[in-house]
Write an enzyme that holds these catalytic residues in place. Structure first.
Site, mmCIF file in Angstrom:
data_model
loop_
_atom_site.group_PDB
_atom_site.id
_atom_site.type_symbol
_atom_site.label_atom_id
_atom_site.label_comp_id
_atom_site.label_asym_id
_atom_site.label_seq_id
_atom_site.Cartn_x
_atom_site.Cartn_y
_atom_site.Cartn_z
ATOM 1 N N GLU A 107 32.501 54.529 41.889
ATOM 2 C CA GLU A 107 32.210 56.156 42.541
ATOM 3 C C GLU A 107 31.014 56.510 43.062
ATOM 4 O OE1 GLU A 107 33.864 55.705 39.882
ATOM 5 O OE2 GLU A 107 35.725 56.157 39.712
ATOM 6 N N ARG A 312 29.954 44.353 32.287
ATOM 7 C CA ARG A 312 30.012 45.626 32.776
ATOM 8 C C ARG A 312 28.872 46.674 32.060
ATOM 9 N NH1 ARG A 312 31.638 48.036 37.779
ATOM 10 N NH2 ARG A 312 32.546 50.043 37.405
ATOM 11 N N LEU A 379 35.039 44.208 46.805
ATOM 12 C CA LEU A 379 34.325 44.187 47.986
ATOM 13 C C LEU A 379 32.747 43.750 47.906
ATOM 14 C CD1 LEU A 379 35.934 47.269 49.749
ATOM 15 C CD2 LEU A 379 36.660 44.910 49.999
#
Length: 464
Positions: A107, A312, A379
């Site tokens: 986000e 991550r 993406l």
């Protein structure tokens, strides 16, 4: 229902403190900024925030001599359980402030895209970006332009939320994806119009909200506009009783390509000496349980193959190295050696902000979080024309996963054995043309979907 939530947030206040303390002890909070969780710290009139330039003790606004300093009196508005304070119109017009809330890393990248493009149309607008996680804070602090400032989102309690809103007095609020903090949204709507953009609901959350449909509607009625990212999400919102949402597609298609330090890229490419890099990006422990056992086999088959892993959460690097040892794998972290040790079995990147650098040298990228966490952003790798592989669980990115598979721009695997089979197939020299086709299709998929940004901006700017 909302009053009940407010009451519970008061009763559970000691629990919030305990949770924050635990997060602090396990390294998930920044002790230097812990006060921001309680809305203590910077504010809109803070002298140190040159980007707003509305403080009474400033002599003038930099770069614009037509905007001189004026002393303003705050207007008090009594509402319900407390008071809110607003600048008079002439003060708030000097620099409009858009508040963007971004839960975590994905986000946050959307927030950066919005800031970059809104500021092109409205150069006088300034931005406050809030987020919840340490990882997102580090990225935002490093990448935000001078017209924006980052703060941690306060605990969702009326005391801290109202204090936060008094401090900042935003002129517009934009919440990204699925951050539905009831108190924050309800109180925020009293201060300014709120937009929920790129909204989505995971299958798990959807089932939970179905049991609390009236509360979901109560929260969402505070949003002046809801823009969802897919037809499936639109159906979910409609089933939950939100009939005025619109689908404009996924704004992540408009995210800019991750930055790459060209000097570092040249040095890294030269060092790798034409090795074919398989990158495991944004991994979690569940991914590594599958990945680590197959590395030896892969390296033995393809001597020109080199493995790079980017967790991550980089703070997990020690436990990853320990796991490597248990699998008889040699590994070096970037914090230990700035360049990969080519004699090692794998290289672990434990620094933020370097994903673009390693996508640049990768031939094949496995997207982490796709075994149990719902999958991360496909993406980002597509921008670098990587051959993309992901696991069986893409529940948080269902439509994008479906799109890349339909366009032969990615490969989905079922388990570790399947992953090894697919990697072995792609790395064989007689399958080079098929590998190239996947890479080209990934980049084409991105380019074919980038028009979504203008549609989002046309809606958002109507509220400015």
């Amino acid at each position: 229902m909302m009053l009940l939530y407010y009451a519970l947030s008061f009763i559970l206040l000691p629990v919030y403190f305990i949770i924050i303390l635990i997060r602090l002890l396990i390294g998930k909070e920044d002790i230097r900024r812990i006060q921001e969780r309680f809305a203590i710290g910077k504010h809109r009139q803070d002298d140190s925030l040159d980007f707003m330039q509305t403080s009474a003790n400033k002599e003038e606004f930099k770069g614009d001599t037509s905007l001189r300093t004026t002393t303003y009196t705050l207007i008090r508005e009594d509402e319900g359980l407390g008071s809110t304070y607003k600048l008079p119109l002439e003060a708030s017009d000097a620099r409009r402030l858009i508040w963007i809330n971004a839960a975590s890393i994905g986000e946050s990248m959307v927030a950066l895209t919005l800031i970059h493009n809104i500021s092109k149309r409205y150069p006088d607008v300034r931005f406050l970006v809030t987020s919840w996680t340490n990882s997102s804070a580090k990225i935002l602090t490093a990448k935000l332009p001078k017209i924006a400032v980052h703060q941690f989102l306060p605990i969702d309690n009326i005391i801290f939320t109202r204090k936060f809103l008094r401090n900042w007095q935003p002129d517009l609020g934009i919440f990204i994806e699925s951050e539905l903090w009831p108190c924050t949204i309800n109180e925020g709507a009293k201060q300014c119009k709120l937009l929920l953009v790129n909204a989505r609901i995971s299958d798990k959350s959807f089932k939970a909200w179905l049991q609390r449909k009236s509360f979901f509607q109560l929260i969402l009625k505070n949003c002046s506009k809801i823009i969802v990212q897919s037809e499936r999400d639109l159906q979910k919102f409609n089933e939950l009783g939100v009939s005025d949402a619109v689908n404009l597609g996924n704004i992540k298609f408009a995210n800019e390509k991750l930055p790459v330090n060209q000097e570092e890229l040249s040095k890294l490419s030269l060092h790798l000496d034409n090795k074919r890099v398989v990158l495991f990006a944004s991994t979690h422990p569940e991914d590594e349980e599958v990945i680590l056992p197959i590395i030896k086999n892969l390296k033995e088959q393809f001597l020109d193959c080199y493995i790079i892993l980017i967790p991550r959460h980089p703070e997990r690097v020690k436990s990853i190295i320990d796991n490597c040892k248990s699998h008889n794998l040699s590994a070096t972290a970037k914090s230990q050696n700035d360049l990969p040790v080519l004699s090692d079995d794998l290289y672990i990147v434990d620094r933020f902000g370097e994903m673009g650098l390693f996508f640049s040298v990768a031939t094949i990228s496995f997207i982490g979080g796709s075994f149990k966490q719902g999958g991360h952003n496909i993406l980002e790798a597509a921008y670098f024309s990587n051959c993309i592989i992901f696991g069986p669980d893409m529940s948080k990115n269902t439509d994008i996963a479906k799109g890349v598979l339909q366009n032969e721009a990615a490969i989905q695997i079922k388990n570790g054995e399947d992953l090894l089979t697919k990697l072995t197939y792609l790395l064989r020299s007689n399958n080079a043309l098929e590998l190239t086709t996947y890479r080209e299709n990934a980049l084409k998929f991105i380019k074919d979907n980038q028009k979504v940004l203008d549609e989002y901006l046309n809606v958002i700017t109507k509220f400015l």
